[in-house]
Design a protein around this motif. Sequence first.
Motif, PDB file in Angstrom:
ATOM      1  N   ARG A   1       0.837  -1.206   0.000  1.00 41.44           N
ATOM      2  CA  ARG A   1       0.000   0.000   0.000  1.00 41.44           C
ATOM      3  C   ARG A   1       0.872   1.257   0.000  1.00 41.44           C
ATOM      4  N   SER A   2       1.858   1.288   0.897  1.00 42.86           N
ATOM      5  CA  SER A   2       2.722   2.473   0.964  1.00 42.86           C
ATOM      6  C   SER A   2       3.602   2.573  -0.284  1.00 42.86           C
ATOM      7  N   LEU A   3       3.987   1.413  -0.843  1.00 41.72           N
ATOM      8  CA  LEU A   3       4.802   1.419  -2.065  1.00 41.72           C
ATOM      9  C   LEU A   3       4.020   2.049  -3.223  1.00 41.72           C
ATOM     10  N   THR A   4       2.741   1.662  -3.357  1.00 41.11           N
ATOM     11  CA  THR A   4       1.904   2.226  -4.418  1.00 41.11           C
ATOM     12  C   THR A   4       1.757   3.729  -4.256  1.00 41.11           C
ATOM     13  N   ALA A   5       1.481   4.147  -3.007  1.00 37.24           N
ATOM     14  CA  ALA A   5       1.304   5.579  -2.747  1.00 37.24           C
ATOM     15  C   ALA A   5       2.604   6.343  -2.982  1.00 37.24           C
ATOM     16  N   LEU A   6       3.736   5.749  -2.575  1.00 40.76           N
ATOM     17  CA  LEU A   6       5.023   6.433  -2.756  1.00 40.76           C
ATOM     18  C   LEU A   6       5.411   6.532  -4.233  1.00 40.76           C
ATOM     19  N   LEU A   7       5.078   5.491  -5.004  1.00 41.50           N
ATOM     20  CA  LEU A   7       5.350   5.556  -6.443  1.00 41.50           C
ATOM     21  C   LEU A   7       4.567   6.705  -7.089  1.00 41.50           C
ATOM     22  N   ALA A   8       3.309   6.848  -6.666  1.00 39.39           N
ATOM     23  CA  ALA A   8       2.495   7.949  -7.196  1.00 39.39           C
ATOM     24  C   ALA A   8       3.087   9.296  -6.777  1.00 39.39           C
ATOM     25  N   LEU A   9       3.531   9.379  -5.532  1.00 41.65           N
ATOM     26  CA  LEU A   9       4.168  10.618  -5.069  1.00 41.65           C
ATOM     27  C   LEU A   9       5.480  10.867  -5.799  1.00 41.65           C
ATOM     28  N   GLY A  10       6.202   9.769  -6.094  1.00 46.01           N
ATOM     29  CA  GLY A  10       7.456   9.904  -6.846  1.00 46.01           C
ATOM     30  C   GLY A  10       7.205  10.474  -8.241  1.00 46.01           C
ATOM     31  N   VAL A  11       6.137   9.998  -8.895  1.00 44.23           N
ATOM     32  CA  VAL A  11       5.780  10.529 -10.216  1.00 44.23           C
ATOM     33  C   VAL A  11       5.419  12.010 -10.103  1.00 44.23           C
ATOM     34  N   LEU A  12       4.648  12.340  -9.060  1.00 49.51           N
ATOM     35  CA  LEU A  12       4.218  13.730  -8.877  1.00 49.51           C
ATOM     36  C   LEU A  12       5.402  14.658  -8.601  1.00 49.51           C
ATOM     37  N   VAL A  13       6.240  14.255  -7.642  1.00 43.17           N
ATOM     38  CA  VAL A  13       7.398  15.087  -7.278  1.00 43.17           C
ATOM     39  C   VAL A  13       8.356  15.206  -8.461  1.00 43.17           C
ATOM     40  N   GLY A  14       8.608  14.080  -9.136  1.00 41.04           N
ATOM     41  CA  GLY A  14       9.505  14.107 -10.302  1.00 41.04           C
ATOM     42  C   GLY A  14       8.956  14.988 -11.415  1.00 41.04           C
ATOM     43  N   GLY A  15       7.633  14.913 -11.627  1.00 40.65           N
ATOM     44  CA  GLY A  15       7.019  15.711 -12.683  1.00 40.65           C
ATOM     45  C   GLY A  15       7.026  17.190 -12.392  1.00 40.65           C
ATOM     46  N   LEU A  16       6.902  17.549 -11.103  1.00 43.08           N
ATOM     47  CA  LEU A  16       6.820  18.963 -10.740  1.00 43.08           C
ATOM     48  C   LEU A  16       8.191  19.597 -10.516  1.00 43.08           C
ATOM     49  N   TRP A  17       9.116  18.831  -9.959  1.00 47.71           N
ATOM     50  CA  TRP A  17      10.403  19.411  -9.554  1.00 47.71           C
ATOM     51  C   TRP A  17      11.537  19.152 -10.530  1.00 47.71           C
ATOM     52  N   LEU A  18      11.531  17.972 -11.139  1.00 46.99           N
ATOM     53  CA  LEU A  18      12.680  17.581 -11.970  1.00 46.99           C
ATOM     54  C   LEU A  18      12.419  17.891 -13.446  1.00 46.99           C
ATOM     55  N   LYS A  19      13.518  18.046 -14.192  1.00 43.71           N
ATOM     56  CA  LYS A  19      13.388  18.456 -15.597  1.00 43.71           C
ATOM     57  C   LYS A  19      13.652  17.323 -16.578  1.00 43.71           C
ATOM     58  N   TYR A  20      14.550  16.407 -16.197  1.00 41.67           N
ATOM     59  CA  TYR A  20      15.004  15.406 -17.159  1.00 41.67           C
ATOM     60  C   TYR A  20      14.348  14.043 -16.894  1.00 41.67           C
ATOM     61  N   PRO A  21      13.986  13.314 -17.946  1.00 42.88           N
ATOM     62  CA  PRO A  21      13.391  11.987 -17.767  1.00 42.88           C
ATOM     63  C   PRO A  21      14.295  11.026 -16.986  1.00 42.88           C
ATOM     64  N   VAL A  22      15.609  11.146 -17.181  1.00 41.91           N
ATOM     65  CA  VAL A  22      16.544  10.231 -16.499  1.00 41.91           C
ATOM     66  C   VAL A  22      16.446  10.389 -14.987  1.00 41.91           C
ATOM     67  N   THR A  23      16.442  11.628 -14.507  1.00 44.29           N
ATOM     68  CA  THR A  23      16.379  11.853 -13.061  1.00 44.29           C
ATOM     69  C   THR A  23      15.001  11.460 -12.512  1.00 44.29           C
ATOM     70  N   ARG A  24      13.964  11.642 -13.331  1.00 40.15           N
ATOM     71  CA  ARG A  24      12.623  11.222 -12.883  1.00 40.15           C
ATOM     72  C   ARG A  24      12.558   9.704 -12.710  1.00 40.15           C
ATOM     73  N   LEU A  25      13.125   8.987 -13.672  1.00 38.96           N
ATOM     74  CA  LEU A  25      13.133   7.524 -13.576  1.00 38.96           C
ATOM     75  C   LEU A  25      13.999   7.062 -12.407  1.00 38.96           C
ATOM     76  N   LEU A  26      15.112   7.763 -12.198  1.00 35.81           N
ATOM     77  CA  LEU A  26      16.004   7.407 -11.083  1.00 35.81           C
ATOM     78  C   LEU A  26      15.288   7.604  -9.742  1.00 35.81           C
ATOM     79  N   LEU A  27      14.526   8.688  -9.644  1.00 36.51           N
ATOM     80  CA  LEU A  27      13.771   8.935  -8.414  1.00 36.51           C
ATOM     81  C   LEU A  27      12.750   7.819  -8.169  1.00 36.51           C
ATOM     82  N   LEU A  28      12.089   7.380  -9.237  1.00 37.09           N
ATOM     83  CA  LEU A  28      11.118   6.286  -9.092  1.00 37.09           C
ATOM     84  C   LEU A  28      11.806   4.991  -8.671  1.00 37.09           C
ATOM     85  N   ALA A  29      12.987   4.754  -9.251  1.00 36.29           N
ATOM     86  CA  ALA A  29      13.732   3.532  -8.906  1.00 36.29           C
ATOM     87  C   ALA A  29      14.147   3.554  -7.436  1.00 36.29           C
TER      88      ALA A  29
END
Length: 300
Positions: A200-228
Amino acid sequence: MNITTMERPPTAALAVGEEQRRGALVLLITGLAFLVLYWQPITTLGRDWWNDPDAGHGLLLGPLALFLAWKRGVAPNAARQPILGLTIIVGAVLLRYVSGLAAELFTMRMSLMAAVAGLIIMRYGFRQLLHWWLPVTLLLLSVPIPAVVMGTLALPLQLLASQMGAAMLEWRHIPVMLSGNVIHIPGQSLFVTEACSGLRSLTALLALGVLVGGLWLKYPVTRLLLLAITIPVAVMLNGVRVFLTGFLVYFVDPAFGQGFMHMTEGWVIFVLAFGILGATAWVMTQGETLWASLRRGGTA
């Protein structure tokens, strides 16, 4: 005697008015057809968001996705693609029909998402869908995972959390015996249930990771790294949660192993995980800034 003559509206204005009425009628018919066809997936999705703890993050993600889509607006290079959009809608309707026969909720909800995507492409084109990648991704993540997949993923995570928790308890010199997903300590047995698997927390954190990466980060590589990075953080902290429960049950009070106290521990750990995620994203933004300045220096 006064004679007044009524000026007839120009032909162009009449044509525009007629086009607007036709457009409104098409919109009304499309909306009604959409609601009739997808009423069941819409209502069951809302019900699961409200009642199912594993799907509760949808209450945040759904409205947030709509807000972000409104905030981003229409892409400057948007152009209608009616044939592609219609093709996707036809496929979505067929999928809706088949999933209705099988009474399979996940597929039914995916057909709903596909129909929405088809309508967007039909009106604004595929580039608009790319322009809305963040709200679209959040909307997809708001759909609960099928129970079969949940069950398949939950058991290994339960066992992993049990092993990590038992190892940390042993490290703190607490007598412990692990039997599957049951941790035995003197006077108590802790059953690591499916709800404690961390999924449950993993699912919620993945969604938050997508949100934070989409709002704060610029490059796809760093967004994927954050999700990983989100995945090991969620798994590790769930092991810490199991350890903390055993530690408090053994040294303080058995009440920490259940009810409100146990739930509070879960929330504290989730906030901690979110803090780690935020700190990691901040470090990545600094890295992106440094990389951008190096590139500017290199091209100057």
